[in-house]
Design an enzyme around this catalytic site. Structure first.
Site, short mmCIF file in Angstrom:
data_model
loop_
_atom_site.label_atom_id
_atom_site.label_comp_id
_atom_site.label_asym_id
_atom_site.label_seq_id
_atom_site.Cartn_x
_atom_site.Cartn_y
_atom_site.Cartn_z
N GLU A 95 8.73 -0.61 11.05
CA GLU A 95 7.38 -2.08 11.32
C GLU A 95 7.47 -3.42 10.91
O GLU A 95 8.76 -3.62 9.72
CB GLU A 95 6.09 -1.26 10.56
CG GLU A 95 6.20 -1.05 8.33
CD GLU A 95 6.06 -2.10 8.25
OE1 GLU A 95 5.90 -3.14 8.70
OE2 GLU A 95 6.46 -2.23 7.00
N PRO A 96 7.17 -3.74 11.12
CA PRO A 96 8.33 -5.37 10.97
C PRO A 96 7.43 -6.20 9.41
O PRO A 96 8.54 -6.92 8.94
CB PRO A 96 7.55 -5.95 12.24
CG PRO A 96 6.83 -5.58 12.86
CD PRO A 96 6.58 -4.41 12.72
N GLN A 97 6.39 -5.72 9.42
CA GLN A 97 5.75 -6.40 8.17
C GLN A 97 6.69 -6.73 6.63
O GLN A 97 5.99 -6.86 5.48
CB GLN A 97 3.90 -5.89 7.91
CG GLN A 97 2.93 -6.35 9.09
CD GLN A 97 3.11 -5.38 10.54
OE1 GLN A 97 3.96 -4.26 10.54
NE2 GLN A 97 3.04 -5.10 11.36
N CYS A 144 0.88 -1.28 0.12
CA CYS A 144 -0.54 0.06 0.20
C CYS A 144 0.78 1.56 0.22
O CYS A 144 0.81 2.41 -0.46
CB CYS A 144 -0.62 -0.10 1.23
SG CYS A 144 0.07 -0.26 2.55
N ASN A 145 2.00 0.92 0.45
CA ASN A 145 2.43 2.72 0.74
C ASN A 145 4.14 2.58 -0.57
O ASN A 145 4.87 3.28 -0.71
CB ASN A 145 3.79 2.19 1.97
CG ASN A 145 2.93 2.68 2.86
OD1 ASN A 145 1.50 3.90 2.74
ND2 ASN A 145 2.29 2.48 4.06
#
Length: 422
Positions: free
Chosen positions: A113-115, A50-51
């Site tokens: 962020e880990p995702q 998404c980013n």
């Protein structure tokens, strides 16, 4: 072959553009095949979230960058000039550093962020499935995964929560010795409560109850998490069962009052209760703070925790950047080592070819009846002339140009001690 990155992310493009260049998962292999078979790239991996949408490619030469950008525009039907406004590119070491920073969470909207590491690994696996990875990207991504793992294990980049949902759950973990033995009552069924519920589930909370004005919405979330669903009107009955209460609704008036909490704590025999109100306007009356054994935290309390944690992550990020610098250096050395290995292989193959040619000549001479001593002399002479031909030419050219440095290197390579008397 040079490594390049072409991308669009949350820093360079609004969501309207990011949506246009996103790749549907079911079309990813088709897209990769198009990029590689059109000879724009030799190897390719596409990371699409998404980013960000980023294309990591191994190319024949750097002129291919423009072709890769053009392909991205053509594939999504975006005018090239418009796309170029939002695109960024990286080459060689900068490309290596970029993918390592991305996989380590240092380029994310939420620092650390880990995702993203899982998303990069998934993109790598899809490219493998589509047979679009060769030695260049294979080596790069294996090194990247190793660096990202070090960043996670050797720094505190992911230890401090920087989202409201995660901060609320972390607060509960600090207060209760073993959160897995707790019952959590979640009020609301929006995105924030959904994230809270998932964090609680991941941390092994024994029981989760979801309360919502609309029972069907509560049941939808509860069914996904094997939780219980209740109506807001039943809060009074279930509140005494809750060790953790986290509320986030769109109500304009408080849902939980001081009296309701007093009755609940009395029924709980004054066992501590944590209440986290992350709604604006507030869902829990401020006077609840005065109730013994009830610990009330608001969204402002969580924001102060988050700000501290962001600072902690920024400090960890500096340590992570140092690890990434090491990773880039290690990858560069791997490439140089591979180049030397290739050079050695080619040199040996050339020598083997010369040997075979001269050996075949010698065997034919023996078969024709020539004396073995004569054949051996010819073989030795032929081998010597062929093997020293290229070095001799190099020495003559270096000598004619008075290139002393080249002559010294050649002497070292050939094992000749220029100072030794002949």
């Amino acid at each position: 072959m040079p490594l390049i990155t072409v991308g669009v992310n949350h820093k360079t493009a609004p969501i309207a553009i990011r949506e246009q260049v996103a790749f549907a998962p079911e079309k990813m292999i088709e897209a990769l095949s198009s990029l590689v078979t059109d000879q724009r790239a030799q190897e390719a991996i596409i990371v699409s979230t998404c980013n960000r949408t980023e294309l990591y490619c191994s190319v024949e030469d750097l002129h291919k960058i423009d072709q890769v950008i053009a392909w991205l525009g053509q594939y999504h039907g975006i005018e090239l000039e418009e796309l170029k406004q939002y695109c960024y590119t990286h080459i060689a070491d900068d490309s290596v550093r970029h993918i390592m920073r991305v996989a380590s969470g240092l380029d994310s909207l939420i620092l650390g962020e880990p995702q993203i590491l899982g998303q990069v690994k998934s993109a790598y696996a899809v490219s493998q499935e589509g047979d679009c990875i060769g030695p260049e990207l294979e080596s790069l991504f294996q090194r990247t995964f190793s660096v990202a793992k070090r960043v996670r294990t050797d720094t505190a980049i992911g230890e401090n929560p920087v989202s409201i949902a995660f901060a609320a759950v972390s607060l509960a973990q600090r207060i209760f010795a073993d959160i897995r033995r707790s019952t959590a009552l979640l009020i609301g069924a929006g995105q924030t409560i959904e994230l809270v519920a998932r964090h609680l589930k991941e941390n092994g909370v024994k029981r989760i109850i979801v309360a919502n004005r609309t029972l069907a919405r509560a049941q939808t979330l509860a069914s996904e998490l094997k939780a219980e669903a209740i109506m807001l009107g039943d809060l009074g009955d279930y509140l005494p069962q809750a060790d953790i209460v986290i509320s986030s609704t769109a109500s304009q008036l408080p849902i939980i009052g001081k009296g309701m909490v007093e009755r609940a704590t009395a029924r709980r025999r004054h066992s501590p209760m944590l209440l986290v109100d992350i709604a604006v306007p507030r869902d829990i009356e401020p006077e609840v703070e005065d109730v013994s054994d009830a610990y009330l935290y608001t969204v402002d309390d969580l924001h102060s925790v988050i700000e501290e944690n962001v600072r902690a992550r920024q400090e960890a990020a500096r340590a992570a950047e140092a690890l990434i610098d090491e990773g880039v250096d290690a990858y560069r050395k791997t490439l140089e080592s591979r180049k030397v290995s290739d050079l050695i292989v080619n040199y040996r193959q050339s020598a083997e070819s010369i040997k075979q040619t001269e050996l075949e000549k010698a065997l034919k001479s023996l078969q024709s009846g020539q004396a073995s001593e004569q054949v051996l002399n010819k073989l030795a002479h032929g081998l010597m002339n062929k093997l020293i031909h290229a070095p001799t030419q190099y020495l003559r050219e270096a000598g004619s140009e008075a290139d002393q440095e080249a002559l010294t290197i050649a002497a070292n390579v050939l094992g000749i001690n220029e100072d030794k008397d002949n």
